[in-house]
Design a protein around this motif. Sequence first.
Motif, short mmCIF file in Angstrom:
data_model
loop_
_atom_site.label_atom_id
_atom_site.label_comp_id
_atom_site.label_asym_id
_atom_site.label_seq_id
_atom_site.Cartn_x
_atom_site.Cartn_y
_atom_site.Cartn_z
N GLY A 31 -23.69 -81.30 -22.99
CA GLY A 31 -22.79 -82.24 -22.35
C GLY A 31 -23.01 -82.34 -20.86
N GLU A 32 -23.51 -81.25 -20.20
CA GLU A 32 -23.72 -81.28 -18.77
C GLU A 32 -24.86 -82.20 -18.38
OE1 GLU A 32 -21.84 -79.98 -16.65
OE2 GLU A 32 -20.57 -78.75 -17.91
N ARG A 33 -25.75 -82.51 -19.30
CA ARG A 33 -26.90 -83.34 -18.98
C ARG A 33 -26.61 -84.83 -19.12
NH1 ARG A 33 -31.35 -79.80 -22.42
NH2 ARG A 33 -31.03 -77.83 -21.28
N ALA A 34 -25.47 -85.16 -19.69
CA ALA A 34 -25.10 -86.57 -19.86
C ALA A 34 -24.66 -87.15 -18.51
CB ALA A 34 -23.99 -86.70 -20.88
N PRO A 35 -24.83 -88.45 -18.32
CA PRO A 35 -24.36 -89.07 -17.08
C PRO A 35 -22.85 -88.91 -16.93
CG PRO A 35 -25.83 -90.54 -18.30
CD PRO A 35 -25.53 -89.39 -19.20
N GLN A 36 -22.40 -88.72 -15.69
CA GLN A 36 -20.98 -88.54 -15.45
C GLN A 36 -20.25 -89.87 -15.64
OE1 GLN A 36 -19.64 -85.79 -15.19
NE2 GLN A 36 -21.39 -84.45 -14.79
N PRO A 37 -19.11 -89.87 -16.32
CA PRO A 37 -18.40 -91.13 -16.60
C PRO A 37 -17.68 -91.64 -15.36
CG PRO A 37 -17.14 -89.29 -17.44
CD PRO A 37 -18.42 -88.71 -16.91
N GLY A 38 -17.34 -92.91 -15.40
CA GLY A 38 -16.58 -93.54 -14.34
C GLY A 38 -15.62 -94.56 -14.91
N LEU A 39 -15.08 -95.42 -14.05
CA LEU A 39 -14.11 -96.41 -14.51
C LEU A 39 -14.72 -97.40 -15.49
CD1 LEU A 39 -12.18 -97.16 -11.21
CD2 LEU A 39 -11.33 -95.95 -13.22
N ASP A 40 -16.05 -97.57 -15.44
CA ASP A 40 -16.67 -98.49 -16.39
C ASP A 40 -16.61 -97.97 -17.82
OD1 ASP A 40 -18.30 -96.42 -15.70
OD2 ASP A 40 -20.16 -97.54 -15.99
N ARG A 41 -16.28 -96.68 -17.97
CA ARG A 41 -16.17 -96.08 -19.30
C ARG A 41 -14.74 -96.11 -19.83
NH1 ARG A 41 -20.25 -95.33 -22.45
NH2 ARG A 41 -19.22 -93.51 -23.36
N LEU A 42 -13.81 -96.67 -19.09
CA LEU A 42 -12.42 -96.70 -19.52
C LEU A 42 -12.23 -97.43 -20.86
CD1 LEU A 42 -10.05 -97.20 -16.45
CD2 LEU A 42 -10.30 -95.22 -17.93
N PRO A 43 -12.87 -98.58 -21.08
CA PRO A 43 -12.67 -99.23 -22.38
C PRO A 43 -13.06 -98.35 -23.56
CG PRO A 43 -13.66 -100.76 -20.82
CD PRO A 43 -13.66 -99.42 -20.15
N HIS A 44 -14.13 -97.57 -23.44
CA HIS A 44 -14.51 -96.66 -24.52
C HIS A 44 -13.47 -95.56 -24.71
CE1 HIS A 44 -18.53 -98.51 -24.65
NE2 HIS A 44 -18.48 -98.51 -23.32
N LEU A 45 -12.94 -95.03 -23.58
CA LEU A 45 -11.89 -94.00 -23.67
C LEU A 45 -10.64 -94.56 -24.33
CD1 LEU A 45 -10.80 -91.19 -22.96
CD2 LEU A 45 -10.16 -92.12 -20.71
N VAL A 46 -10.26 -95.77 -23.97
CA VAL A 46 -9.06 -96.38 -24.55
C VAL A 46 -9.28 -96.66 -26.04
CG1 VAL A 46 -7.64 -98.46 -24.54
CG2 VAL A 46 -8.26 -97.37 -22.38
N GLU A 47 -10.46 -97.12 -26.40
CA GLU A 47 -10.74 -97.39 -27.80
C GLU A 47 -10.65 -96.13 -28.65
OE1 GLU A 47 -14.38 -99.24 -30.56
OE2 GLU A 47 -14.54 -99.17 -28.36
N ALA A 48 -11.19 -95.03 -28.15
CA ALA A 48 -11.11 -93.76 -28.88
C ALA A 48 -9.67 -93.28 -29.00
CB ALA A 48 -11.97 -92.71 -28.20
N THR A 49 -8.86 -93.49 -27.97
CA THR A 49 -7.46 -93.06 -28.01
C THR A 49 -6.65 -93.91 -28.96
OG1 THR A 49 -7.71 -92.39 -25.69
CG2 THR A 49 -5.48 -92.46 -26.58
N VAL A 50 -6.95 -95.21 -29.00
CA VAL A 50 -6.24 -96.09 -29.93
C VAL A 50 -6.52 -95.70 -31.37
CG1 VAL A 50 -6.08 -98.46 -30.76
CG2 VAL A 50 -6.08 -98.00 -28.30
N ARG A 51 -7.75 -95.30 -31.64
CA ARG A 51 -8.07 -94.84 -32.99
C ARG A 51 -7.30 -93.58 -33.36
NH1 ARG A 51 -13.57 -96.16 -31.57
NH2 ARG A 51 -13.93 -93.94 -31.20
#
Length: 454
Positions: free
Chosen positions: A309-329
């Motif tokens: 997980g440390e090698r993955a790119p660090q998330p930002g505000l552009d990743r919010l839709p993905h975070l919201v989608e996972a939370t809605v599920r």
Amino acid sequence: MSSTSTPHDQEPRRPAPPREGRAAALRRAAAAILDGLRTAGTSLSTPAGPAEPLLAHAPKRWVRMLPLVIAVCFVTVLIPVTVQVLTNDYGVDGGLAGALGVAQSAPLLLAITRPLPAWWIVIVADVFGAIATMAADPGRPAPWTPMIIVGYLVLCCALSLRESRRTLLVIWLVTVVAGLVLGAFRGEGSQDTSVLLMVLSGAVLLLGALLRERGDAQRRLVEQETISEAERAQRTLLEERARIARELHDVVAHHMSVITVQADSAPYRLEGLPDEACEEFGSIAASARESLTEMRRLLAVLRSEGADGERAPQPGLDRLPHLVEATVRAGIPIDLSRPELAILTHLADVTPAVDLSAYRIVQEALSNVMRHAPGAPTKITVSLDDEFLLILVVNGPSKEPPAPLEGSGTGHGLVGMRERVRLVGGTVDVGPLPDGGFRVAARLPLLPKDSGTA
């Protein structure tokens, strides 16, 4: 008739000398008991801690006053009752009855702060009272009168709440020995009360000691839990700081790498540069590479080896839709309000650290909603003003009870949230709402505070 009645009237007076002999024997027994008490006193432990009143640390004033009120009530009742019973029922002299009543009852006031010295006074007064009552009327219940039993049990309550197990055991053994010795001299027709006091005093001392030890154990447990909670909060803070340091390492490493590449390529991209300028660009590139190497060496210990997980790119505000989608599920209805989100992340002056912190704040807020308010409607608002990036996460009351393991949070997520906001120079406000919901509001600066002085 007068000649025959005189000898008949004088015969009941002949047992008087044996009665005096019994009283003398009782006095010798009392002296022996007192000598034994002095010897046993060396094995009694002193009162634990300073001479503080019982329940002195209670939060409410009426609870702190309760021992004094109880002691005053018992003293007020026992003294006149003792004097009246000893005078009327046992035939004890009025002065002696008054002295015994005061000596047996008044030390209950002292027992509030110093129960062990009070016990010394009471046990001596009780022994003399038993001697006086048995010498005056051998046919009454002996050796302990009902007033002695009541006062002694009240004193045992105070002793059990203050003294150690060893001290309480010695006190009970002294009570048993005194009762057995004095009971041996009671009248043949009198009722033995020594066994009653042995049983009742032992039960009171045992029950009080168990209650006190249980309270001490609960207090130590609370203290340990408080210490553990502080240690967990500190450990969480340090872990969050380490995580932030690892993430900032990636951000800074990217910019340092850009500086190095630009400095190395400048002599080739820019024509007509003098030799001094080329040397200066070379020095900048060398310094950037050296700083980057040193930073990686210092922060290497913060990165877990083999953590994919440390090698993955660090998330930002552009990743919010993905975070919201996972939370809605996961069953959380979310309304995401993000006007001109592309402008926020690309055109506005949002630093990578602020971009990452904003994402982590929203992520932690949604995690808290899932843990503590499952199914609650949630609204996320991301906006922008002249100087700050504004984040607001508000959830309503929970529509279903949280899981048993998730219902009691420690607040460590909020600790990490505040630490992230503090490190980027922003502010955060979290707290419950009147309708049972929760709110997280953060302001993150668009520019570092020291940017203007750079």
